[in-house]
Design a protein around this motif. Structure first.
Motif, short mmCIF file in Angstrom:
data_model
loop_
_atom_site.label_atom_id
_atom_site.label_comp_id
_atom_site.label_asym_id
_atom_site.label_seq_id
_atom_site.Cartn_x
_atom_site.Cartn_y
_atom_site.Cartn_z
N ASP A 12 -8.33 18.09 -18.69
CA ASP A 12 -9.21 18.96 -19.26
C ASP A 12 -9.46 18.04 -20.75
N ILE A 13 -9.05 17.47 -21.45
CA ILE A 13 -8.76 17.19 -22.85
C ILE A 13 -10.09 16.10 -22.82
N GLN A 14 -10.49 15.67 -23.92
CA GLN A 14 -11.62 14.78 -23.83
C GLN A 14 -10.71 13.52 -24.17
N ALA A 15 -10.89 12.12 -23.82
CA ALA A 15 -9.21 10.97 -24.69
C ALA A 15 -9.85 10.83 -25.50
N ILE A 16 -10.63 11.15 -26.09
CA ILE A 16 -10.74 10.26 -27.42
C ILE A 16 -10.80 11.08 -28.65
N MET B 105 -11.51 31.63 -32.21
CA MET B 105 -12.18 29.76 -30.91
C MET B 105 -13.78 30.99 -30.87
N PRO B 106 -14.44 29.90 -30.18
CA PRO B 106 -15.44 30.53 -30.05
C PRO B 106 -15.17 31.29 -28.71
N GLN B 107 -16.85 31.59 -28.42
CA GLN B 107 -16.44 32.53 -26.81
C GLN B 107 -17.50 32.25 -25.60
N PRO B 108 -17.49 32.39 -24.59
CA PRO B 108 -15.60 33.49 -24.28
C PRO B 108 -14.27 31.77 -24.08
N MET B 109 -13.18 32.08 -23.29
CA MET B 109 -12.19 31.25 -23.81
C MET B 109 -12.28 30.29 -22.46
N GLU B 110 -13.18 30.71 -21.95
CA GLU B 110 -13.12 28.70 -20.74
C GLU B 110 -14.26 28.14 -21.27
N PHE B 111 -14.94 28.39 -22.53
CA PHE B 111 -15.38 27.69 -23.55
C PHE B 111 -15.11 27.48 -24.28
N ALA B 112 -14.58 27.88 -24.70
CA ALA B 112 -13.30 27.00 -26.48
C ALA B 112 -12.21 26.32 -26.09
N LYS B 113 -11.81 26.98 -24.63
CA LYS B 113 -9.92 26.00 -24.63
C LYS B 113 -10.40 24.67 -23.94
N ASN B 114 -9.03 23.67 -24.73
CA ASN B 114 -9.13 21.89 -25.54
C ASN B 114 -10.17 22.13 -25.16
N GLY B 115 -10.87 22.00 -26.20
CA GLY B 115 -12.37 21.91 -27.38
C GLY B 115 -11.44 21.52 -28.61
N THR B 116 -12.08 21.21 -29.79
CA THR B 116 -11.73 20.78 -31.05
C THR B 116 -13.27 21.28 -31.81
N PHE B 117 -13.32 20.92 -32.91
CA PHE B 117 -14.35 19.93 -34.16
C PHE B 117 -13.89 19.22 -34.77
N VAL B 118 -15.26 18.11 -33.95
CA VAL B 118 -15.72 16.66 -34.98
C VAL B 118 -15.90 17.10 -36.18
N ILE B 119 -15.47 15.78 -37.07
CA ILE B 119 -15.83 15.25 -38.21
C ILE B 119 -16.28 14.28 -37.90
N PHE B 120 -18.24 13.45 -38.96
CA PHE B 120 -18.45 12.05 -38.16
C PHE B 120 -19.26 12.07 -39.68
N ARG B 121 -18.51 11.25 -40.28
CA ARG B 121 -19.49 11.07 -41.39
C ARG B 121 -19.84 9.35 -41.76
N LYS B 122 -20.38 8.83 -42.37
CA LYS B 122 -20.34 7.68 -42.30
C LYS B 122 -20.94 7.27 -43.10
N TYR B 123 -19.95 5.44 -43.50
CA TYR B 123 -19.90 6.00 -45.50
C TYR B 123 -20.09 4.12 -45.43
N HIS B 124 -21.15 4.16 -46.36
CA HIS B 124 -21.69 2.37 -46.94
C HIS B 124 -20.12 2.01 -47.82
N SER B 125 -19.40 0.66 -47.12
CA SER B 125 -18.29 0.69 -48.68
C SER B 125 -19.07 -0.62 -49.05
N HIS B 126 -18.96 -0.72 -50.18
CA HIS B 126 -18.54 -1.60 -51.71
C HIS B 126 -17.87 -2.56 -51.74
N VAL B 127 -17.43 -3.48 -50.87
CA VAL B 127 -16.16 -4.63 -50.79
C VAL B 127 -16.67 -5.22 -51.75
N ALA B 128 -18.07 -5.88 -52.29
CA ALA B 128 -17.80 -7.18 -53.30
C ALA B 128 -17.39 -5.93 -54.69
N ALA B 129 -17.48 -4.59 -55.01
CA ALA B 129 -17.48 -4.35 -56.02
C ALA B 129 -16.22 -3.94 -56.45
#
Length: 449
Positions: A18-22, A223-247
């Motif tokens: 029931d948990i997403q693979a990622i 957890m957010p409610q109800p339990m059948e909505f929250a169970k086996n879920g999680t929160f995600v952090i999504f951030r886009k970074y630009h890498s200054h490789v030359a610097a």
């Protein structure tokens, strides 16, 4: 890499089906993939879309078999509102999730160069409601999975594709744009069914990462409610970074004369040599075989280096996971761990170049935690953009800290430490958002509620 050949099987105590693979799977090598944002125009149409897409959402059963393609789906708070979930459910989310990452910029130290007003337009848009990610071992697998998802999407006019960004392994062999081996060191989750590869760390309670299970304190996080909505879920952090490789390359060349000295400085800033070999296992020169050995390259703690003379306390690796370091400000390290699944985007810069070619390249930082908003705010404010916890005052993370040309990096030595000054920001934030990733059954619940 076939992870099933590396991991020792252990008892499964969490509901992997029931948990997403990622959340649990590591990236295949090499990896290919796509991040997509969808806008919900009509709630009924969106629920019909969810009902039809859920069979293609990959669960975590046998997550150590990462040699195929898998699809994941998550939702912003605005997206959940558009789905017209019950008011009691919407009110049960944490305030930081409701407000979103941009609104919490001050608490995240996302200011100046990293401020939301300087983010890419897509992250300022109000129509990012659903995020879909596909990971694959090959382009054909990716295109096949993507075609299936598009076929489903095209049937539901109330859901609109508004952003699509491909990603790939930046440099062959799983190296990031700065030339360092990537994706090493994720926590072992108790009951996940496979032991990770660090004999010095114990498994962390599943409730730190996945809702519905006990955390390190023996309790459950709100957890957010109800339990059948929250169970086996999680929160995600999504951030886009630009890498200054030359610097980064230019800074190394300005601070150290020989190539060997530059490579040592780079390793000290990261905590590992470019191969992935940890400094405290090979302090004086890189060990490519060790760096490539997933069974050994993360099997250590800092018992042999409590003064930080081998792996500086200010190095990126030691800041993000101090392990058993003796810190000036005491903290339970296991309460601040996250599961990281970052991926690179853009073409690599010519090796060693100190001239920026103007092309986009960097990292989509993706991470999971049952208390992701709280954890990210702690990491950004206390461990990334501060040095008090290791008696380094205002010193910041040399790789992901907001240094803005004023950064300092301290490298302990005999008889005196050496300090490098004038460090710029090597990774600039270009956008971000918080998402809720429900379990498979919760997606079905959402489609029918």
């Amino acid at each position: 890499m076939f992870l099933k050949n590396l991991f020792k099987r252990t008892a499964e105590k969490i509901e992997l089906h029931d948990i997403q693979a990622i959340i649990l799977r590591d990236r295949p090598l090499p990896y290919h993939g796509v991040n997509v944002f969808l806008e919900i125009l009509n709630a009924a149409s969106a629920k019909a879309f969810l009902k039809e897409i859920v069979p293609y959402v990959t669960n975590a059963k046998n997550w150590w078999d990462n040699d195929d393609a898998w699809l994941a789906i998550a939702f912003t708070y605005e997206g959940l509102k558009k789905l017209e979930l019950p008011q009691s459910t919407m009110e049960s989310f944490p305030d930081a999730f409701k407000k979103g990452m941009a609104a919490r910029s001050e608490k995240l130290m996302d200011i100046n160069e990293n401020a939301p007003e300087k983010w890419d337009a897509v992250f300022k848009a109000t129509g990012n409601h659903i995020a879909v990610s596909i990971f694959a071992k090959g382009v054909d697998d990716l295109n096949s999975k993507k075609a299936l998802a598009l076929q489903v999407l095209e049937k539901h006019r109330g859901v609109k594709l508004c952003y699509q960004a491909d990603f790939d392994t930046p440099i062959e062999g799983n190296f990031n744009h700065f030339g360092f081996r990537d994706g090493i060191s994720n926590p072992e989750i108790e009951g996940s069914g496979a032991a990770h590869l660090n004999s010095k760390e114990r498994p962390i309670k599943a409730g730190e990462f996945i809702m519905g299970y006990a955390n390190e304190a023996g309790n459950h996080y709100p957890m957010p409610q109800p339990m059948e909505f929250a169970k086996n879920g999680t929160f995600v952090i999504f951030r886009k970074y630009h890498s200054h490789v030359a610097a980064f390359n230019k800074y190394l060349s300005e601070q150290a004369k020989s190539t060997a000295e530059q490579e040592l400085l780079a390793a000290k800033m990261v905590g590992r040599w470019r191969s992935g070999a940890p400094l405290n296992m090979c302090p004086f020169k890189d060990n490519a075989a060790l760096g490539a050995d997933a069974r050994k390259n993360n099997d250590f703690d800092f018992s042999n280096d409590q003064n930080g003379k081998i792996v500086p306390y200010s190095s990126h690796m030691r800041r993000m996971n101090p392990r058993n370091s003796k810190m000036a400000v005491m903290s339970d390290v296991n309460l601040h761990r996250i599961i990281r699944k970052g991926v690179g985007y853009g073409v690599p810069l010519a090796e060693g170049s100190t001239k920026d070619d103007g092309k986009e390249r960097g990292l989509y930082f993706i991470a999971f935690s049952a208390k992701a908003m709280e954890t990210l705010e702690f990491l950004q404010k206390e461990w990334v953009n501060n040095g008090n916890f290791v008696s380094l005052k205002n010193e910041r993370d040399p790789i992901i800290g907001l240094n803005e040309g004023k950064g300092t990096f301290t490298m302990p030595g005999d008889p005196l430490p050496k300090r490098y000054i004038g460090m710029p920001t090597f990774n600039t934030l270009k956008g971000g958002m918080y998402l809720f990733m429900p379990g498979i059954n919760a997606i079905k619940w959402m489609s029918g509620v």
